[in-house]
Design an enzyme around this catalytic site. Structure first.
Site: not given
Ligand code: COA
Length: 260
Positions: A66, A112, A115, A135
Site C-alpha cells: 500500500a 498490500g 495481499e 507491516e
Molecule cells: N509506498 C510508497 N512508496 C513506495 C513504496 C510503498 N509501499 N514502496 C516503494 N515506494 C517508493 C519509494 O519511496 C521510492 O520512491 P522515491 O524514488 O520517490 O523515493 C520508490 O518507490 C523506489 O523505492 P526504493 O525504496 O528506492 O527502492 P529499493 O530498491 O531501494 O527498495 C523495497 C525496494 C521494496 C525493498 C522498498 O521500496 C520497500 O521496502 N518498500 C516498502 C515495502 C513495504 O513496507 N510495504 C508494505 C507497505 S504496508
C-alpha cells in the site's frame, strides 16, 4: 478504458491488467485501488473475457505495498476505514469474481502487494520475485486480508513467522510454502500465465465460476462449503454448458462452451 495507474489489454478472451506506477514500485494508492476495482468490474461483465492476468509493470515489482505516503498520518478510524474500503472494493472483490484471476508476480510483492496476489485465485512468480508482509516493521499489521489469507495458503506457523519477522520469501521458498504454484524466469512469466489461461478457457466458464464460489466457501465463516458445493453442482445440470460438455464427450468431439 483509460486509466492513469493501470493498463488493461484484452486478446482472445484473456485480459491482462498491469499495475503501472513503476517509479513507486507499483504501490497501491487510493486511485490505483479504485481503478483496479473499475477494471475488474468491467472485465467480469465482459462475456468475451474468460481469464484475467494481473501483473506489475517493468521488472522490479508486482506491487511494493500500500502507498505508505498516503496513510502515514492516519487516525485510528481512518486506518480502519482504509482497510474496510480496500477489502470490499478490491481484495474481497477479486477473490469473489467468477472469472479466474491469475497473479503473475513479477518482482516485489510486499504488504498490500502480496495481499492482492493472495486475493487472486492463484499465483505464479518470476524467479526474481520476493514476497512478504512487512507491516509490523512499520508499526501496523496487514490490513488487506493478509492475516487471513496467508495462513490459509501456507499454514498458521509459517504465516506467524513471516508476519512477525517482516521477512521476505524468495520465489522458490514461496513455491515450497504453497504460496505460488510455479516459478519461471521473468521473460517467461506472462507466457506461462497465458498458457495456463488458455487451458482454463477450454472449460465451461459457468462451471469454473461455480467452482470458485464453492472453493471460496471453504474459507468463509458461517458458510457451509459442502452445501454450496451441492447447490452449485445441482445448478450446473440446468446449464447449456453442461449439455454441451456431456454431449461433446459422448459424441467424441471438443466442446464449445458459451457460458450459458
Ligand atoms: N509506498 C510508497 N512508496 C513506495 C513504496 C510503498 N509501499 N514502496 C516503494 N515506494 C517508493 C519509494 O519511496 C521510492 O520512491 P522515491 O524514488 O520517490 O523515493 C520508490 O518507490 C523506489 O523505492 P526504493 O525504496 O528506492 O527502492 P529499493 O530498491 O531501494 O527498495 C523495497 C525496494 C521494496 C525493498 C522498498 O521500496 C520497500 O521496502 N518498500 C516498502 C515495502 C513495504 O513496507 N510495504 C508494505 C507497505 S504496508
Amino acid at each position: 478504458m483509460n486509466f492513469e495507474n493501470i493498463l488493461t489489454t484484452s486478446e482472445n478472451g484473456i485480459a491482462t491488467v498491469t499495475i503501472n506506477r513503476p517509479t513507486k514500485l507499483n504501490a497501491l494508492n487510493k486511485a490505483t485501488i479504485q481503478e483496479l476495482h473499475m477494471a475488474f468490474e468491467a472485465l467480469e461483465k465482459d462475456e468475451k473475457v474468460r481469464a484475467i492476468i494481473l501483473t506489475g509493470s517493468e521488472n522490479k515489482a508486482f506491487v511494493a505495498g500500500a502507498d505508505i505516503s498516503e496513510f502515514a498520518d492516519f487516525s485510528v478510524s481512518e486506518g480502519a476505514e482504509l482497510a474496510a474500503k480496500g477489502q470490499a472494493s478490491l481484495f474481497d472483490f477479486v477473490e469473489n469474481l467468477k472469472t479466474p484471476v491469475i497473479a503473475a508476480v513479477n518482482g516485489f510483492a510486499l504488504g498490500g502487494g502480496l495481499e492482492l496476489a493472495m486475493a487472486c485465485h492463484f499465483r505464479i512468480a518470476s524467479d526474481n520475485a520476493k514476497m512478504g508482509l512487512p507491516e509490523v516493521s512499520l508499526g501496523v499489521i496487514p490490513g488487506y486480508g493478509g492475516t487471513q489469507r496467508l495462513p490459509q495458503l501456507v499454514g498458521k506457523g509459517k504465516a506467524m513467522e513471516l508476519i512477525m519477522t517482516a521477512g521476505m520469501l524468495s520465489a522458490e521458498e514461496a513455491k515450497t510454502a504453497g504460496l505460488v504454484n510455479h516459478v519461471v524466469p521473468q521473460a517467461e512469466l506472462l507466457e506461462l500465465a497465458n498458457s495456463i489461461a488458455q487451458k482454463i478457457m477450454r472449460n465451461s466458464p459457468l462451471a469454473i465460476g461455480k467452482a470458485i464460489e464453492a472453493i471460496n466457501a471453504n474459507f468463509k465463516d458461517g458458510v457451509d462449503g459442502y452445501a454450496i458445493e451441492i447447490k452449485n453442482f445441482g445448478e450446473s445440470f440446468g446449464t447449456e454448458d453442461f449439455k454441451e460438455g456431456t454431449g461433446a464427450f459422448l459424441e467424441k468431439r471438443k466442446p464449445v462452451f458459451t457460458g450459458k
